[in-house]
Scaffold this motif. Structure first.
Motif, PDB file in Angstrom:
ATOM      1  N   ILE A 150     -16.576 -22.601 -11.824  1.00 23.18           N
ATOM      2  CA  ILE A 150     -17.359 -21.785 -11.772  1.00 23.18           C
ATOM      3  C   ILE A 150     -17.158 -20.560 -10.892  1.00 23.18           C
ATOM      4  CG2 ILE A 150     -20.057 -21.352 -11.526  1.00 23.18           C
ATOM      5  CD1 ILE A 150     -19.956 -24.685 -12.197  1.00 23.18           C
ATOM      6  N   GLU A 151     -17.032 -19.354 -11.049  1.00 26.75           N
ATOM      7  CA  GLU A 151     -16.752 -18.342 -10.356  1.00 26.75           C
ATOM      8  C   GLU A 151     -18.050 -17.890  -9.697  1.00 26.75           C
ATOM      9  OE1 GLU A 151     -13.575 -15.350 -11.626  1.00 26.75           O
ATOM     10  OE2 GLU A 151     -14.024 -16.372 -13.690  1.00 26.75           O
ATOM     11  N   ASP A 152     -18.157 -17.745  -8.241  1.00 30.39           N
ATOM     12  CA  ASP A 152     -19.059 -17.065  -7.603  1.00 30.39           C
ATOM     13  C   ASP A 152     -18.614 -15.815  -7.527  1.00 30.39           C
ATOM     14  OD1 ASP A 152     -20.944 -15.801  -5.904  1.00 30.39           O
ATOM     15  OD2 ASP A 152     -21.377 -17.850  -4.984  1.00 30.39           O
ATOM     16  N   ALA A 153     -18.931 -14.798  -8.311  1.00 31.11           N
ATOM     17  CA  ALA A 153     -18.563 -13.599  -8.368  1.00 31.11           C
ATOM     18  C   ALA A 153     -19.455 -12.465  -7.782  1.00 31.11           C
ATOM     19  CB  ALA A 153     -17.954 -13.050  -9.725  1.00 31.11           C
ATOM     20  N   ALA A 154     -20.515 -13.082  -7.019  1.00 30.16           N
ATOM     21  CA  ALA A 154     -21.557 -12.201  -6.685  1.00 30.16           C
ATOM     22  C   ALA A 154     -21.451 -10.716  -6.193  1.00 30.16           C
ATOM     23  CB  ALA A 154     -22.284 -12.957  -5.351  1.00 30.16           C
ATOM     24  N   GLN A 155     -20.034 -10.812  -5.518  1.00 27.71           N
ATOM     25  CA  GLN A 155     -19.613  -9.342  -4.920  1.00 27.71           C
ATOM     26  C   GLN A 155     -18.512  -8.792  -5.732  1.00 27.71           C
ATOM     27  OE1 GLN A 155     -18.205 -10.718  -0.893  1.00 27.71           O
ATOM     28  NE2 GLN A 155     -20.320 -11.369  -0.306  1.00 27.71           N
ATOM     29  N   ALA A 156     -18.088  -9.327  -6.950  1.00 31.97           N
ATOM     30  CA  ALA A 156     -16.960  -8.817  -7.407  1.00 31.97           C
ATOM     31  C   ALA A 156     -17.000  -8.231  -8.696  1.00 31.97           C
ATOM     32  CB  ALA A 156     -16.205 -10.403  -7.751  1.00 31.97           C
ATOM     33  N   ILE A 157     -18.055  -7.480  -8.860  1.00 36.76           N
ATOM     34  CA  ILE A 157     -18.018  -6.748 -10.200  1.00 36.76           C
ATOM     35  C   ILE A 157     -17.134  -5.750 -10.281  1.00 36.76           C
ATOM     36  CG2 ILE A 157     -19.707  -4.810  -9.420  1.00 36.76           C
ATOM     37  CD1 ILE A 157     -19.834  -6.626 -12.717  1.00 36.76           C
ATOM     38  N   ASP A 158     -16.419  -5.510 -11.414  1.00 33.51           N
ATOM     39  CA  ASP A 158     -15.250  -4.339 -11.557  1.00 33.51           C
ATOM     40  C   ASP A 158     -13.944  -4.677 -10.658  1.00 33.51           C
ATOM     41  OD1 ASP A 158     -14.519  -2.019 -12.983  1.00 33.51           O
ATOM     42  OD2 ASP A 158     -14.427  -1.031 -11.125  1.00 33.51           O
ATOM     43  N   ILE A 174     -12.504 -15.392 -16.038  1.00 33.20           N
ATOM     44  CA  ILE A 174     -11.329 -16.352 -15.717  1.00 33.20           C
ATOM     45  C   ILE A 174     -11.775 -18.067 -16.005  1.00 33.20           C
ATOM     46  CG2 ILE A 174      -9.347 -17.235 -14.387  1.00 33.20           C
ATOM     47  CD1 ILE A 174      -9.558 -14.336 -13.306  1.00 33.20           C
ATOM     48  N   GLY A 175     -12.773 -18.266 -14.951  1.00 35.29           N
ATOM     49  CA  GLY A 175     -13.448 -19.376 -14.920  1.00 35.29           C
ATOM     50  C   GLY A 175     -14.244 -19.875 -16.361  1.00 35.29           C
ATOM     51  N   HIS A 176     -14.863 -21.128 -16.409  1.00 34.75           N
ATOM     52  CA  HIS A 176     -15.543 -21.695 -17.615  1.00 34.75           C
ATOM     53  C   HIS A 176     -16.706 -20.784 -17.601  1.00 34.75           C
ATOM     54  CE1 HIS A 176     -12.812 -24.968 -16.811  1.00 34.75           C
ATOM     55  NE2 HIS A 176     -12.439 -24.734 -18.028  1.00 34.75           N
ATOM     56  N   LEU A 177     -17.346 -20.613 -16.424  1.00 39.86           N
ATOM     57  CA  LEU A 177     -18.636 -19.804 -15.824  1.00 39.86           C
ATOM     58  C   LEU A 177     -18.472 -19.028 -14.809  1.00 39.86           C
ATOM     59  CD1 LEU A 177     -21.036 -23.039 -16.489  1.00 39.86           C
ATOM     60  CD2 LEU A 177     -20.834 -21.301 -18.189  1.00 39.86           C
ATOM     61  N   ALA A 178     -19.360 -17.830 -14.584  1.00 38.68           N
ATOM     62  CA  ALA A 178     -19.381 -17.012 -13.445  1.00 38.68           C
ATOM     63  C   ALA A 178     -20.558 -16.462 -13.278  1.00 38.68           C
ATOM     64  CB  ALA A 178     -18.238 -15.937 -13.677  1.00 38.68           C
ATOM     65  N   ALA A 179     -21.009 -16.285 -11.880  1.00 45.04           N
ATOM     66  CA  ALA A 179     -22.325 -15.629 -11.576  1.00 45.04           C
ATOM     67  C   ALA A 179     -21.980 -14.250 -10.908  1.00 45.04           C
ATOM     68  CB  ALA A 179     -22.911 -16.794 -10.676  1.00 45.04           C
ATOM     69  N   PHE A 180     -22.982 -13.300 -10.907  1.00 47.02           N
ATOM     70  CA  PHE A 180     -22.794 -12.052 -10.495  1.00 47.02           C
ATOM     71  C   PHE A 180     -24.073 -11.744  -9.692  1.00 47.02           C
ATOM     72  CE2 PHE A 180     -19.494 -11.824 -13.710  1.00 47.02           C
ATOM     73  CZ  PHE A 180     -18.405 -10.985 -13.120  1.00 47.02           C
ATOM     74  N   SER A 181     -24.044 -10.705  -8.833  1.00 45.33           N
ATOM     75  CA  SER A 181     -25.314 -10.385  -8.198  1.00 45.33           C
ATOM     76  C   SER A 181     -25.461  -8.704  -8.428  1.00 45.33           C
ATOM     77  CB  SER A 181     -25.276 -10.674  -6.697  1.00 45.33           C
ATOM     78  OG  SER A 181     -26.340  -9.997  -5.876  1.00 45.33           O
ATOM     79  N   PHE A 182     -26.772  -8.565  -8.559  1.00 46.35           N
ATOM     80  CA  PHE A 182     -26.943  -6.945  -8.491  1.00 46.35           C
ATOM     81  C   PHE A 182     -28.311  -6.914  -7.219  1.00 46.35           C
ATOM     82  CE2 PHE A 182     -25.833  -7.828 -13.204  1.00 46.35           C
ATOM     83  CZ  PHE A 182     -24.729  -7.509 -12.868  1.00 46.35           C
ATOM     84  N   HIS A 183     -28.015  -7.554  -6.369  1.00 48.68           N
ATOM     85  CA  HIS A 183     -28.874  -7.232  -5.323  1.00 48.68           C
ATOM     86  C   HIS A 183     -28.544  -5.984  -4.573  1.00 48.68           C
ATOM     87  CE1 HIS A 183     -30.165  -7.939  -0.881  1.00 48.68           C
ATOM     88  NE2 HIS A 183     -31.024  -8.650  -1.439  1.00 48.68           N
ATOM     89  N   GLU A 184     -29.737  -5.422  -3.876  1.00 45.22           N
ATOM     90  CA  GLU A 184     -29.485  -3.931  -3.505  1.00 45.22           C
ATOM     91  C   GLU A 184     -28.245  -3.690  -2.475  1.00 45.22           C
ATOM     92  OE1 GLU A 184     -31.715  -3.779   0.767  1.00 45.22           O
ATOM     93  OE2 GLU A 184     -33.065  -3.456  -1.232  1.00 45.22           O
ATOM     94  N   GLY A 194     -29.120 -10.569 -11.289  1.00 45.42           N
ATOM     95  CA  GLY A 194     -27.959 -11.238 -11.479  1.00 45.42           C
ATOM     96  C   GLY A 194     -27.396 -11.389 -12.881  1.00 45.42           C
ATOM     97  N   MET A 195     -26.151 -12.159 -13.167  1.00 49.28           N
ATOM     98  CA  MET A 195     -25.947 -12.375 -14.490  1.00 49.28           C
ATOM     99  C   MET A 195     -25.024 -13.545 -14.648  1.00 49.28           C
ATOM    100  SD  MET A 195     -23.441  -9.559 -16.812  1.00 49.28           S
ATOM    101  CE  MET A 195     -22.084  -9.363 -15.522  1.00 49.28           C
ATOM    102  N   LEU A 196     -25.123 -14.259 -15.453  1.00 48.28           N
ATOM    103  CA  LEU A 196     -24.285 -15.371 -15.801  1.00 48.28           C
ATOM    104  C   LEU A 196     -23.506 -15.107 -16.843  1.00 48.28           C
ATOM    105  CD1 LEU A 196     -23.644 -18.570 -15.340  1.00 48.28           C
ATOM    106  CD2 LEU A 196     -25.122 -19.072 -17.556  1.00 48.28           C
ATOM    107  N   THR A 197     -21.980 -15.274 -16.553  1.00 45.46           N
ATOM    108  CA  THR A 197     -21.142 -15.035 -17.746  1.00 45.46           C
ATOM    109  C   THR A 197     -20.550 -16.474 -18.230  1.00 45.46           C
ATOM    110  OG1 THR A 197     -19.237 -14.531 -16.325  1.00 45.46           O
ATOM    111  CG2 THR A 197     -20.454 -12.696 -16.890  1.00 45.46           C
ATOM    112  N   ILE A 198     -20.449 -16.640 -19.549  1.00 37.47           N
ATOM    113  CA  ILE A 198     -19.816 -17.710 -20.142  1.00 37.47           C
ATOM    114  C   ILE A 198     -18.534 -17.536 -20.791  1.00 37.47           C
ATOM    115  CG2 ILE A 198     -20.489 -19.665 -21.713  1.00 37.47           C
ATOM    116  CD1 ILE A 198     -23.154 -17.333 -20.723  1.00 37.47           C
TER     117      ILE A 198
END
Length: 375
Positions: A150-158, A174-184, A194-198
């Protein structure tokens, strides 16, 4: 004052928010939610993207999808934000902390295998500052031991990773699941969000159900079932259309935003290199397999005392620079649950890492002023 961060409006946020409000559909999963999700899927190759109210929500969804239960073990870096651990602790997991590299805050992938036990269920790499972890090694371990990643991609967009086969892949794909942040504080923002990618077909259908409070409501609206009801666990994870409309204004201008942020990062690096060669300051190290998405410019010092003095001196010059995480293994909540291993590099970054101002409206003249303070 040069702040550490300043949220940036590209210009069309209010227009899209007004459009969402006037449409009469502002409760979520409407036009703007779908537009954002489709963009991310097409642009970055995510199999399925679901907007959430925060990255924490996305991680909590991932923990549910991974079927984490009492007694399961989850390997995460100690040098990370509390949400990375909290999502799995809430499911009853035991957190096994991994140390960082000596020259990079990311989890040291070469040390992960020694932490795996029969109770290990998942590995959660955190792409610190948008710089990729060694995903080939991590995915190889996951395949070898039948673990989820599970990728913690909070800071990793683009931001991207080039694997051993020479193929460049977006972080979060790349991972089975991942999480992103759109915090200010992130590259593209919606205030909170945020966003979950599957990326694994096994989880796509259930993810949508968990996202919609445990109901098959989305299937009903697509005409796939003749009625909908409560079929699984879940919560109200999706954001409102107001949030999604704000985000869409940023999403459709993501390359404009990214180009500027990366230019600022490169300017910082060039100017700070001259200073770092004269004093004990260490610049970010980006592995060959990783790209830089301009999320954060950080430096490291020799000691906590040196960093504390620099923070104070910068503040006296009206420049706000801030340290970052405190190692989770030593936190008041978890220190008596940690297995006692010394995580030397994580503790080092706790004491010595400093983040400098970096936001879209920062300019080279202001960076020069920051560099002059170091000189």
């Amino acid at each position: 004052m040069i702040p550490f961060n300043k949220p940036f409006l590209i210009g069309s946020e209010i227009k899209y928010i007004e459009d969402a409000v006037r449409s009469g559909k502002i409760s979520g999963n409407g036009k703007y939610t779908k537009m954002c999700q489709q963009f991310f899927e097409h642009e970055y190759g995510f199999k399925k993207a679901l907007l959430t109210s925060s990255c924490t929500d996305a991680l909590e969804m991932a923990a549910i999808l991974a079927d984490i239960k009492e007694g399961d073990e989850v390997i995460i870096p100690s040098y990370t934000f509390v949400s990375t651990a909290l999502a799995f602790v809430r499911q009853g997991a035991k957190i096994v902390f991994a140390d960082s590299y000596s020259d990079n805050p990311n989890m040291d992938a070469t040390k992960i295998e020694a932490l795996i036990t029969p109770k290990t269920k998942a590995i959660v790499p955190v792409h610190y500052a948008g710089i990729a972890c060694d995903m080939d090694l991590i995915m190889d371990l996951a395949n070898k031991y039948n673990l989820l990643v599970i990728e913690d991609a909070a800071q990793a967009i683009d931001s991207f990773y080039t694997g051993k086969e020479g193929v460049k892949k977006a972080l979060g794909s790349i991972g089975h699941l991942a999480a992103f942040s759109f915090h200010e504080t992130k590259n593209i923002i919606s205030g909170e969000g945020g966003m979950l990618t599957i990326n694994d077909d096994r989880f796509v259908e259930r993810a949508e159900i968990i996202w919609e409070k445990g109901t098959n409501r989305s299937q009903f609206f697509r005409g796939e079932v003749d009625k909908y009801g409560w079929v699984d666990t879940g919560s109200s994870f999706l954001p409102s259309e107001v949030t999604a409309a704000f985000l869409w204004a940023q999403v459709e201008n993501i390359q404009t935003i990214q180009t500027k942020r990366k230019q600022l990062w490169e300017y910082y690096y060039e100017k700070m290199s001259a200073v770092a060669s004269e004093v004990a300051i260490y610049l970010p190290q980006i592995p060959e397999y990783a790209t830089n998405n301009g999320h954060m410019f950080f430096i490291n010092f020799e000691s906590l005392e040196q960093r504390t003095k620099v923070i104070q001196k910068l503040k006296e010059k009206d420049i706000l620079a801030v340290f970052h995480y405190i190692s989770l293994h030593s936190s008041p909540y978890y220190q008596d649950k940690h297995d006692g291993r010394v995580l030397e590099n994580s503790d080092k970054f706790t004491d010595t890492l400093l983040r400098l101002p970096l936001f879209y409206e920062l300019n080279e003249k202001e960076i020069d002023r920051i560099i002059e303070c170091f000189k």
